[in-house]
Design an enzyme around this catalytic site. Sequence first.
Site, PDB file in Angstrom:
ATOM      1  N   ASP A  12       0.740  -1.233  -0.082  1.00 51.47           N
ATOM      2  CA  ASP A  12      -0.161   0.053  -0.260  1.00 51.47           C
ATOM      3  C   ASP A  12       0.722   1.154   0.368  1.00 51.47           C
ATOM      4  OD1 ASP A  12      -2.036   1.425   0.447  1.00 51.47           O
ATOM      5  OD2 ASP A  12      -1.710   1.866   2.979  1.00 51.47           O
ATOM      6  N   ASP A  14      -0.002   5.056   0.894  1.00 51.16           N
ATOM      7  CA  ASP A  14      -0.318   5.930   1.672  1.00 51.16           C
ATOM      8  C   ASP A  14      -0.273   5.574   3.384  1.00 51.16           C
ATOM      9  OD1 ASP A  14      -1.301   7.958   0.184  1.00 51.16           O
ATOM     10  OD2 ASP A  14      -3.535   7.027   0.137  1.00 51.16           O
TER      11      ASP A  14
HETATM   12  C1  BG6 Z   1      -6.303   5.496   0.283  1.00 50.94           C
HETATM   13  C2  BG6 Z   1      -6.054   6.596   1.595  1.00 50.94           C
HETATM   14  O1  BG6 Z   1      -4.980   5.036   0.098  1.00 50.94           O
HETATM   15  O2  BG6 Z   1      -6.883   6.279  -1.106  1.00 50.94           O
HETATM   16  C3  BG6 Z   1      -7.376   6.630   1.646  1.00 50.94           C
HETATM   17  O3  BG6 Z   1      -5.663   5.487   2.401  1.00 50.94           O
HETATM   18  C4  BG6 Z   1      -8.476   7.374   0.025  1.00 50.94           C
HETATM   19  O4  BG6 Z   1      -7.936   7.437   3.007  1.00 50.94           O
HETATM   20  C5  BG6 Z   1      -7.625   6.781  -0.941  1.00 50.94           C
HETATM   21  O5  BG6 Z   1      -9.556   8.260   0.647  1.00 50.94           O
HETATM   22  C6  BG6 Z   1      -8.316   7.035  -2.226  1.00 50.94           C
HETATM   23  O6  BG6 Z   1      -7.309   8.575  -2.614  1.00 50.94           O
HETATM   24  P1  BG6 Z   1      -7.022   9.745  -4.114  1.00 50.94           P
HETATM   25  O7  BG6 Z   1      -5.907  10.301  -3.573  1.00 50.94           O
HETATM   26  O8  BG6 Z   1      -7.508   8.958  -5.164  1.00 50.94           O
HETATM   27  O9  BG6 Z   1      -7.628  10.851  -2.839  1.00 50.94           O
HETATM   28 MG    MG Z   2      -2.671   3.431   3.907  1.00 47.30          MG
END
Ligand code: BG6
Ligand code: MG
EC number: 5.4.2.6
Length: 218
Positions: A12, A14
């Site tokens: 993963d 984030d």
């Molecule tokens: C994930 C995060 O990696 O990405 C979530 O943990 C987030 O919190 C999701 O909502 C979508 O992210 P983005 O950048 O497409 O808004």
């Molecule tokens: Mg994550």
Amino acid sequence: MSANKYLGIIFDLDGVLCSTDEYHYEAWKAIAEEIDINNFTPKDNNRQRGVSRMESLEILLEKSERKFTDKEKLILADKKNQRYKELLNNINSFDLSDEVRVALNTLRKAGIKLAIGSSSKNAGLILERLGLGNFFDVVVDGNSITKSKPNPEVFLKAAQMIGLQPSQCLVVEDAISGIEAGTAGGFDTAGIGGVMSYPKTTYPLRDFSQIMNIVFAN
Ligand code: BG6
Ligand code: MG
């Protein structure tokens, strides 16, 4: 030929390779305050980890008395993304910790396939900013999936693209939704932070370098 059980690792992004999870929180908090939600907490934000932007918005809106139309929801999600992208401008290759950098390079040298399995539509941008734009064998992100975690689609797709079975890959996650997705897909999981002690997590990761112990000891 390698005798390792795990021939591939799906990370993963984030909250695992970088601390963008904190920026997600800050951006959602700003949106919450704009629509008079003053009790949005890190606990609420934890539930947003791993789930798509629109599903994350729904979690936030549970705290509002107001009803929002689909159009208003799209505007709110877009505003959050604009704020989030402003915060992403702070990121550069120094945000990749030495610990993560060493682990990634060691695993790469050992011939382990390395993939990203993220729900984010900003994954490509973040990887570029971290200096990892061309590093991974495969990147599956929010632009290439139809169901976000806890659905296993993102990890199954990544495993397929690196040519491995789920049982040959380790999924590394910081979110309950991600551990659930990995488990549902037939993967073993390594959990960072809040999911270290989650019952379905296969291996708790106190620090990132422990990934090497898991991979080389199995
Ligand atoms: C994930 C995060 O990696 O990405 C979530 O943990 C987030 O919190 C999701 O909502 C979508 O992210 P983005 O950048 O497409 O808004
Ligand atoms: Mg994550």
